[in-house]
Design an enzyme around this catalytic site. Structure first.
Site, PDB file in Angstrom:
ATOM      1  N   THR A 383       0.857  -1.164   0.000  1.00  0.00           N
ATOM      2  CA  THR A 383       0.000   0.000   0.000  1.00  0.00           C
ATOM      3  C   THR A 383       0.900   1.223   0.000  1.00  0.00           C
ATOM      4  O   THR A 383       2.075   1.113   0.299  1.00  0.00           O
ATOM      5  CB  THR A 383      -0.861  -0.090   1.277  1.00  0.00           C
ATOM      6  OG1 THR A 383      -1.573  -1.325   1.230  1.00  0.00           O
ATOM      7  CG2 THR A 383      -1.804   1.054   1.443  1.00  0.00           C
ATOM      8  N   THR A 401      -3.792   1.208  -2.808  1.00  0.00           N
ATOM      9  CA  THR A 401      -3.178  -0.121  -2.652  1.00  0.00           C
ATOM     10  C   THR A 401      -3.547  -1.100  -3.746  1.00  0.00           C
ATOM     11  O   THR A 401      -4.579  -0.968  -4.405  1.00  0.00           O
ATOM     12  CB  THR A 401      -3.600  -0.729  -1.289  1.00  0.00           C
ATOM     13  OG1 THR A 401      -2.868  -1.919  -1.072  1.00  0.00           O
ATOM     14  CG2 THR A 401      -5.070  -1.043  -1.221  1.00  0.00           C
ATOM     15  N   ASN A 403      -3.045  -4.222  -2.436  1.00  0.00           N
ATOM     16  CA  ASN A 403      -3.005  -5.154  -1.311  1.00  0.00           C
ATOM     17  C   ASN A 403      -1.547  -5.540  -1.074  1.00  0.00           C
ATOM     18  O   ASN A 403      -0.787  -4.746  -0.577  1.00  0.00           O
ATOM     19  CB  ASN A 403      -3.902  -6.379  -1.502  1.00  0.00           C
ATOM     20  CG  ASN A 403      -4.100  -7.112  -0.180  1.00  0.00           C
ATOM     21  OD1 ASN A 403      -3.894  -6.531   0.880  1.00  0.00           O
ATOM     22  ND2 ASN A 403      -4.459  -8.368  -0.223  1.00  0.00           N
ATOM     23  N   ASP A 425      -8.728  -9.467   1.239  1.00  0.00           N
ATOM     24  CA  ASP A 425      -9.141  -8.665   2.392  1.00  0.00           C
ATOM     25  C   ASP A 425     -10.559  -9.014   2.865  1.00  0.00           C
ATOM     26  O   ASP A 425     -11.027  -8.517   3.882  1.00  0.00           O
ATOM     27  CB  ASP A 425      -9.044  -7.167   2.086  1.00  0.00           C
ATOM     28  CG  ASP A 425      -7.645  -6.627   2.387  1.00  0.00           C
ATOM     29  OD1 ASP A 425      -6.859  -7.348   3.026  1.00  0.00           O
ATOM     30  OD2 ASP A 425      -7.347  -5.492   1.986  1.00  0.00           O
ATOM     31  N   SER A 454     -10.965  -2.809   4.793  1.00  0.00           N
ATOM     32  CA  SER A 454      -9.595  -2.309   4.624  1.00  0.00           C
ATOM     33  C   SER A 454      -9.082  -1.743   5.939  1.00  0.00           C
ATOM     34  O   SER A 454      -9.859  -1.409   6.833  1.00  0.00           O
ATOM     35  CB  SER A 454      -9.626  -1.202   3.569  1.00  0.00           C
ATOM     36  OG  SER A 454      -8.394  -0.534   3.525  1.00  0.00           O
ATOM     37  N   GLY A 475       1.067  -0.662   5.182  1.00  0.00           N
ATOM     38  CA  GLY A 475       1.442  -1.654   6.201  1.00  0.00           C
ATOM     39  C   GLY A 475       0.287  -2.501   6.701  1.00  0.00           C
ATOM     40  O   GLY A 475       0.343  -3.010   7.823  1.00  0.00           O
ATOM     41  N   GLY A 476      -0.777  -2.655   5.887  1.00  0.00           N
ATOM     42  CA  GLY A 476      -1.870  -3.549   6.269  1.00  0.00           C
ATOM     43  C   GLY A 476      -2.453  -3.156   7.619  1.00  0.00           C
ATOM     44  O   GLY A 476      -2.667  -1.970   7.901  1.00  0.00           O
TER      45      GLY A 476
HETATM   46  N1  GLY Z   1      -5.118  -4.196   1.427  1.00  0.00           N
HETATM   47  C1  GLY Z   1      -4.777  -3.706   2.689  1.00  0.00           C
HETATM   48  C2  GLY Z   1      -5.878  -2.900   3.268  1.00  0.00           C
HETATM   49  O1  GLY Z   1      -6.646  -2.290   2.553  1.00  0.00           O
HETATM   50  O2  GLY Z   1      -6.012  -2.885   4.462  1.00  0.00           O
END
Ligand code: GLY
Length: 579
Positions: A383, A401, A403, A425, A454, A475-476
């Site tokens: 992202t 992102t 992902n 996700d 997300s 960073g997820g």
């Molecule tokens: N793909 C990571 C997020 O959207 O949280």
């Protein structure tokens, strides 16, 4: 015919006006440019993950564009220079503060599941098939970036759409030098990138991954961007690009078809707005979980005494980690795309509820995952983030992102479009974690035309109604806790703008039961182990880290742009007005 002519005249007038504006503004006052990792300026600031995208954004500002124009140009440029997170094959969220009205807006251009998606599409023999979810033609949701940027430009843009895509087209067709960071990523993900012939053509030479200093040329992507520049969203969601996407999907077992592309919609969402002491925080609503989780954590924090002289005081870390655990346990059950699931937003932001939850914090020891069983609460990478502030007072905070790095790794034939793997996700099956180890349940199950939950948390913070900070991260799941700590470091612990970003961060997401830390000294680690924590080291480097941020702080009439020390390619560029 007449309408086309009319449109051309309007667009010519816009171009002439933009050059006149640029010329006149240069006559009135001169400007000087500062660039670096941390930069101070008095007029405008651009902070992005790639120096070429920062330059594109700054040039748009110098040409009289506003922060929204710059953000559109940055996203398209990032699609070329940051293929790890290439926005046009993915989606994102944009938070906008409009200076003229003082209003805040958010745009949701998250990917949508195709119409033929089914709840158990990734379940094989009772288990989630990780490679199907992450690295196949099924991994992608319908990309949202082009639509989202167009929506932002239609309402707020000053410069012509075409002009904003031009720099990206040039970068794609002429190519640019690969940095060591990008070279390392291409090498790390070479298997994924060599799955399609087009991926091999773009990212390899003589069968070997491109290296630092090589030129990365993306001719097909340049042509796709040219179509988008001429036709707007129709250059992506209709016509030859859409047909190429459908054909490649059909040939390879993917689901995205012409109807999915035609039906895709980005939309304005009500921003999530909450106060923490004398700060007002504006951030993203579902399908982001970030805004509500951030609100819940800050509301619980109001009932905690922090030792403000030391951010890494053991009691601070313990209490904040407990708050993180509570918030993430609730995330797993009560969050999803609000078009499909009635997210109890008011409960997340309810101060009384937060006060009750904060009483569940174990004052002495780390709690276990069972202590925070979300059902008992009765609540009804890769992202990238960039921040832009212009001289008119407009502010944009965008996270976008694919992902994970390079998304599914699949390049749609003859388009140069790297596709996202955002379908991961969703909760592919109850109690089976996704790539980020996040658990999900019924609310976030796969459904046609739904957007996956997300963690992206683009945020703008105000202090007594004045802009105070723009931030967000990649960073997820660690995005949300990175944003929390950046705000706390700057506001509560009074660190400088740079220290607030650089200070090693920690993250707890309830499950897995571990405190992920970038760097703690031995004594602190010992104390945390004594409190019952399992520790997991994620060094503050590009490949690991607890989020990588791009932030702007406002101090008096100064803007301080801070690029995160956790990556090399970032650049902050500020403009000073010299009267
Ligand atoms: N793909 C990571 C997020 O959207 O949280």
């Amino acid at each position: 015919m007449e309408r086309t002519y009319e449109k051309e005249v309007i667009s010519m007038v816009k171009i002439v006006r933009y050059f006149l504006l640029f010329f006149i503004s240069n006559l009135i006052y001169s400007e000087s440019i500062e660039s670096g990792k941390t930069v101070i300026a008095n007029e405008s600031m651009v902070v992005t993950r790639h120096y070429l995208a920062s330059k594109v954004g700054n040039e748009v500002l110098l040409a009289g564009g506003n922060a929204i124009d710059a953000s559109v140009a940055i996203s398209f440029a990032l699609s070329v220079v940051l293929p790890q997170a290439s926005p046009i094959g993915g989606g994102g969220f944009m938070v906008i503060h409009e200076a003229e009205t003082g209003e805040n807006f958010t745009i949701d251009y998250r990917e949508m599941a195709p119409e033929k998606a089914t709840e158990d599409m990734f379940v094989v023999n009772g288990e989630v098939d990780r490679s199907l979810a992450l690295e196949s033609y099924l991994s992608s949701g319908v990309p949202g970036t082009v639509y989202g940027l167009y929506l932002a430009h239609q309402k707020f843009g000053k410069l012509p759409w075409k002009e904003l895509i031009k720099p990206a087209i040039k970068l794609a067709i002429d190519g640019f030098d690969i940095t060591p960071t990008l070279a390392k990523s291409i090498n790390t993900y070479k298997d994924k990138l060599s799955k399609t012939d087009d991926g091999k053509d773009i990212f390899f030479r003589n069968g070997e991954p491109l290296m630092a200093g090589d030129l990365l040329v993306q001719k097909d992507l340049g042509e796709t961007l040219t179509l988008i520049s001429k036709k707007g969203p129709a250059g992506f969601y209709k016509g030859s690009t859409a047909q190429k996407i459908q054909r490649d999907m059909r040939l390879n077992g993917g689901l995205i078809g012409l109807k999915d592309l035609r039906n895709y919609k980005a939309k304005y969402r009500e921003p999530i707005e909450f106060d923490y002491k004398d700060l007002s925080i504006v951030t993203m609503a579902p399908p982001s979980s970030g805004g509500l989780i951030l609100g819940l954590m800050f509301n619980m924090l109001e009932h905690i005494d922090l030792n403000t002289s030391n951010p890494h005081d053991i009691e601070n870390i313990h209490k904040i980690a407990e708050i993180m655990q509570i918030a993430f346990s609730i995330r797993s059950v009560y969050m999803a795309d609000s078009d499909f699931y009635d997210v109890p937003s008011n409960q997340f932001l309810n101060k009384k509820k937060a006060e009750l939850l904060s009483r569940r914090i174990n004052r002495d020891q780390s709690s276990t995952a069972e202590d925070f069983d979300p059902e008992t609460f009765k609540f009804k990478e890769n992202t990238t983030h960039y921040s832009v502030a212009d001289k008119f007072g407009n502010i944009v905070s965008t996270t976008t992102t694919l992902n994970t790095a390079f998304g599914s790794g699949i390049v749609i034939k003859d388009t140069g479009i790297l596709m996202n793997n955002e379908m991961d996700d969703f909760s592919a099956a109850p109690n089976q974690p996704n790539y980020f180890g996040l658990l999900g349940a019924y609310a976030n199950r796969i459904e046609p035309n739904k957007r996956p939950l997300s963690s992206m948390t683009p945020t703008i913070v105000f202090h007594k109604d004045k802009p105070y900070m723009v931030t967000g991260a990649q960073g997820g799941s660690r995005i949300i806790t990175a944003v929390l700590q950046v705000i706390l470091n700057y506001y509560e612990f009074k660190l400088s703008a740079e220290e607030a970003i650089y200070l090693p961060r920690y993250h707890h997401q309830w499950q897995p039961e571990m405190l992920m830390f970038e760097s703690f000294d031995e004594e602190l680690k010992e104390e945390l182990l004594n409190k019952g924590y399992s520790l997991y080291n994620r060094p503050a480097t590009y490949d690991f880290s607890n989020g990588i941020t791009s932030s702007i702080m406002f101090e008096g009439d100064k803007l301080i742009g801070v690029s995160d020390n956790r990556s090399d390619d970032f650049l902050s560029i500020g403009t000073n007005k010299n009267e």
